[in-house]
Design a protein around this motif. Structure first.
Motif, PDB file in Angstrom:
ATOM      1  N   GLY A   1      34.977  44.655  47.793  1.00 25.31           N
ATOM      2  CA  GLY A   1      34.299  45.224  48.977  1.00 25.31           C
ATOM      3  C   GLY A   1      34.091  43.920  50.157  1.00 25.31           C
ATOM      4  O   GLY A   1      33.743  44.272  51.232  1.00 25.31           O
ATOM      5  N   GLN A   2      33.736  42.761  49.627  1.00 25.05           N
ATOM      6  CA  GLN A   2      33.286  41.918  50.321  1.00 25.05           C
ATOM      7  C   GLN A   2      34.293  40.738  50.570  1.00 25.05           C
ATOM      8  O   GLN A   2      34.071  39.593  51.073  1.00 25.05           O
ATOM      9  N   ALA A   3      35.749  40.780  50.194  1.00 26.26           N
ATOM     10  CA  ALA A   3      36.714  39.965  50.466  1.00 26.26           C
ATOM     11  C   ALA A   3      37.248  40.293  51.698  1.00 26.26           C
ATOM     12  O   ALA A   3      37.096  40.878  52.518  1.00 26.26           O
ATOM     13  N   ALA A   4      37.396  38.733  52.131  1.00 24.51           N
ATOM     14  CA  ALA A   4      37.832  38.737  53.544  1.00 24.51           C
ATOM     15  C   ALA A   4      39.293  39.326  53.844  1.00 24.51           C
ATOM     16  O   ALA A   4      40.044  39.416  52.992  1.00 24.51           O
TER      17      ALA A   4
ATOM     18  N   ILE B   1      32.564  32.934  39.231  1.00 25.87           N
ATOM     19  CA  ILE B   1      31.771  34.285  39.870  1.00 25.87           C
ATOM     20  C   ILE B   1      31.349  33.913  41.320  1.00 25.87           C
ATOM     21  O   ILE B   1      31.356  34.746  42.279  1.00 25.87           O
ATOM     22  N   ALA B   2      30.931  32.667  41.623  1.00 27.37           N
ATOM     23  CA  ALA B   2      30.364  32.195  42.788  1.00 27.37           C
ATOM     24  C   ALA B   2      31.338  31.971  43.871  1.00 27.37           C
ATOM     25  O   ALA B   2      31.285  32.156  45.014  1.00 27.37           O
ATOM     26  N   HIS B   3      32.772  31.864  43.241  1.00 26.87           N
ATOM     27  CA  HIS B   3      33.673  31.523  44.301  1.00 26.87           C
ATOM     28  C   HIS B   3      34.630  32.750  44.366  1.00 26.87           C
ATOM     29  O   HIS B   3      35.688  32.592  45.240  1.00 26.87           O
ATOM     30  N   ASN B   4      34.363  33.752  43.896  1.00 31.06           N
ATOM     31  CA  ASN B   4      35.116  35.088  44.026  1.00 31.06           C
ATOM     32  C   ASN B   4      34.365  36.212  44.429  1.00 31.06           C
ATOM     33  O   ASN B   4      33.158  36.526  43.745  1.00 31.06           O
ATOM     34  N   PRO B   5      34.565  36.811  45.590  1.00 27.54           N
ATOM     35  CA  PRO B   5      33.414  37.766  46.148  1.00 27.54           C
ATOM     36  C   PRO B   5      33.500  39.126  45.420  1.00 27.54           C
ATOM     37  O   PRO B   5      34.560  39.348  45.074  1.00 27.54           O
ATOM     38  N   PRO B   6      32.459  39.784  45.390  1.00 29.81           N
ATOM     39  CA  PRO B   6      32.455  41.166  44.883  1.00 29.81           C
ATOM     40  C   PRO B   6      33.358  42.023  45.539  1.00 29.81           C
ATOM     41  O   PRO B   6      33.708  41.674  46.832  1.00 29.81           O
TER      42      PRO B   6
ATOM     43  N   ARG C   1      36.547  36.169  37.825  1.00 25.84           N
ATOM     44  CA  ARG C   1      36.772  37.034  38.938  1.00 25.84           C
ATOM     45  C   ARG C   1      36.837  38.554  38.904  1.00 25.84           C
ATOM     46  O   ARG C   1      36.425  39.263  39.601  1.00 25.84           O
ATOM     47  N   PHE C   2      37.208  38.855  37.588  1.00 27.78           N
ATOM     48  CA  PHE C   2      36.883  40.139  37.185  1.00 27.78           C
ATOM     49  C   PHE C   2      35.529  40.559  36.951  1.00 27.78           C
ATOM     50  O   PHE C   2      35.202  41.936  37.065  1.00 27.78           O
TER      51      PHE C   2
END
Length: 300
Positions: free
Chosen positions: A297-300, A290-295, A248-249
């Motif tokens: 600014g894109q988190a819901a 990485i695929a399951h953690n949004p960059p 996630r980091f």
């Protein structure tokens, strides 16, 4: 019958699957138990269970199957397999009871996924075995009804009856797809045991790039130390979980991927894992995380 079963055993071994004899016409191991162990041959240094004695050695297989028409057992863990067992209702008189195939299809639909197509074996009871290659990054074990009613899985500590064997007069046989496919990621996620790093993570600090970087670096140091100190039997799982936690980091941009890979690669090798095993585990776990953690600014 001996020749047919010998061919089935050699065919499975030729695929890299570890086999051992089952009692003729049954699903029970034909190997001696601990109480009757002669402490000779493979057991000279101590009793070996069926999973440890399963083999791909053609000479050992020919020698064993020359003695009797043994059915063929495949030890799933050493073979790198995860087999989904879709069973039939035990109550034969209940015609409206759903079978494992039905409950598994419902599970797939709930997860927005099609029923996976992979190597499929029809069992003697009328159920099916779905064969998948198990991910090297996680040591999966058997489950019974965890995914859905009448849906079991066989992995480390479990075995299945191979195609070509016969139980109660009915053969196990290949049906449908023959191509072996990897375990789908969504099924893998359902089978990985709960662990603190798989829970909802503590939110990253929102103020200041420097503060976020210090937080991420501290997490990297902590996870690498945990992996390096893990003993035999849990090292690969610890590496997998650390990479999942740190991915996630990478996704947020607070740690470069190569920095995480280098730190965990060194920690894994320090714990006793091979370089190739570390690379494979890190690639799989980081890709998933990485695929399951949004960059940022894109988190819901």
């Amino acid at each position: 019958m001996n020749e047919q079963l010998l061919r089935a055993a050699l065919d499975a071994a030729g695929r890299g699957w570890h086999v051992f004899p089952l009692r003729p016409g049954t699903k029970r191991p034909a190997l001696h138990g601990e109480t009757s162990c002669p402490r000779t041959g493979p057991c000279a240094s101590g009793h070996l269970k069926w999973e440890q004695r399963a083999t791909t050695d053609p000479d050992r297989i020919r020698a064993a199957w020359s003695l009797a028409p043994y059915n063929v057992g495949i030890a799933c863990g050493p073979s790198g397999l995860l087999v989904v067992d879709l069973d039939m209702p035990k109550d034969k008189g209940s015609s409206d009871a759903p079978c494992g195939a039905t409950t598994f299809q419902a599970l797939c639909e709930r997860n927005g996924q099609p029923v996976p197509r992979t190597r499929t074996i029809r069992t003697a009871s009328g159920g099916t075995h779905l064969y998948f290659t198990a991910p090297a990054a996680a040591r999966l074990h058997n489950t019974a009804g965890t995914l859905a009613p009448l849906v079991d899985t066989r992995a480390h500590g479990g075995y299945v009856v191979a195609a070509g064997s016969t139980v109660d007069g009915t053969p196990y046989k290949l049906e449908g797809p023959a191509l072996l496919r990897p375990l789908p990621a969504w099924l893998m996620a359902l089978l990985v045991p709960p662990h603190p790093v798989n829970r909802q993570p503590t939110p990253l600090p929102t103020a200041g790039t420097e503060r976020r970087t210090r937080y991420a670096e501290a997490a990297l140091t902590r996870e690498a130390a945990t992996v390096a100190q893990t003993g035999e039997g849990g090292r690969n799982t610890a590496l997998f979980r650390a990479a999942r936690a740190l991915g996630r980091f990478v996704a947020s941009g607070d740690l470069p991927r190569h920095v995480v890979e280098e730190a965990l690669q060194g920690a894994g090798e320090a714990a006793g894992l091979s370089a190739a095993e570390c690379r494979a585990t890190l690639r799989s776990a980081l890709n998933w995380s990485i695929a399951h953690n949004p960059p940022r600014g894109q988190a819901a």
